[in-house]
Design an enzyme around this catalytic site. Structure first.
Site: not given
Ligand code: AR6
Length: 169
Positions: A34, A119, A121
Site C-alpha cells: 500500500d 504481510g 495482516y
Molecule cells: N510489490 C509486490 N508485493 C509487495 C510489495 C511490492 N512493491 N511490497 C510488499 N509486497 P502487505 P497485507 C508484498 O503487508 O498483509 C498496509 O499497511 C508483501 O511482501 O503489504 O494485506 C495496508 O495499509 C506481502 O507478500 O499487505 C494495510 O494496513 C504482500 O505484498 C495492511 O498493510 C502483502 O503484504 C495490509 O496488510
C-alpha cells in the site's frame, strides 16, 4: 483463452491494465505494498482515495493509476488473520472476486495481484495462495474480459507458494 502466471518483482512497476492494492479499510494508505503504491503513484492518488469514504473488508474500489504504468488501481482490504475461524478464507476469496469483477467492469484485459493479507495482516501464505489461485481461476473460467492475471510476488518464498498452488490446480 486466459492465463495465470507469477513473477518475482515490484507490483508498482508492473504494466497491467489494473494492479491491486492490499489496502486497509480507510483507503488512506499504510505500509507494505500500500505504501509502495502510494509513493509510486504520487499524491494525487491519496486525493482521490479521500473521496471514496473507505471500503469494507473483502470489497474493492477503483482509482486511476496516476504515475504508475497501470491505468487503474483496485484497492481491496483483505482480512486480518485472527486464527482462521472469523471467516478469513471467505473474506480473502471475496477480495479477489471483487477485484476481478471491478476489473471486468472497466474493460481490463490484464490484472496484477500482490499476495493480499499475507504481510502485515498475517494470513498464512500456504493457505492464502491456493485461495487466491482458485478464486481467480473460477472468475476466469466463468467468462471475463480479463485475459491475463499475474501474481507479482515480492520474495522467492511468496512466488514458490503461488507456483505450488498453480501446479496443484
Ligand atoms: N510489490 C509486490 N508485493 C509487495 C510489495 C511490492 N512493491 N511490497 C510488499 N509486497 P502487505 P497485507 C508484498 O503487508 O498483509 C498496509 O499497511 C508483501 O511482501 O503489504 O494485506 C495496508 O495499509 C506481502 O507478500 O499487505 C494495510 O494496513 C504482500 O505484498 C495492511 O498493510 C502483502 O503484504 C495490509 O496488510
Amino acid at each position: 483463452m486466459w492465463t495465470i502466471d507469477t513473477i518475482l518483482g515490484d507490483i508498482t512497476q508492473f504494466p497491467a491494465d489494473a494492479i491491486v492494492n492490499a489496502a486497509n479499510c480507510s483507503l488512506l494508505g499504510g505500509g507494505g505494498v500500500d505504501g509502495a503504491i502510494h509513493r509510486a503513484a504520487g499524491p494525487e492518488l491519496l486525493e482521490e482515495c479521500r473521496t471514496l469514504r473507505g471500503c469494507e473488508t473483502g470489497q474493492a474500489k477503483l482509482t486511476k493509476g496516476y504515475r504508475l504504468p497501470a491505468r487503474y488501481i483496485l484497492h481491496t482490504p483483505g482480512p486480518i488473520w485472527r486464527g482462521g475461524t472469523a471467516g478469513e478464507a471467505e473474506l480473502l476469496a471475496s477480495s479477489y472476486r471483487s477485484c476481478m469483477a471491478l476489473a471486468a467492469e472497466h474493460g481490463c484485459k490484464s490484472v496484477a495481484f500482490p499476495s493480499i493479507s499475507t504481510g502485515v495482516y498475517r494470513f498464512p501464505l500456504e493457505l492464502a495462495a491456493p485461495i487466491a489461485v482458485q478464486t481467480v481461476a473460477q472468475c476466469l473460467e466463468a467468462g471475463s474480459c480479463v485475459e491475463r492475471v499475474t501474481f507479482v510476488c515480492f520474495s522467492p518464498a511468496v512466488r514458490k507458494a503461488y507456483e505450488q498452488a498453480l501446479n496443484r490446480k
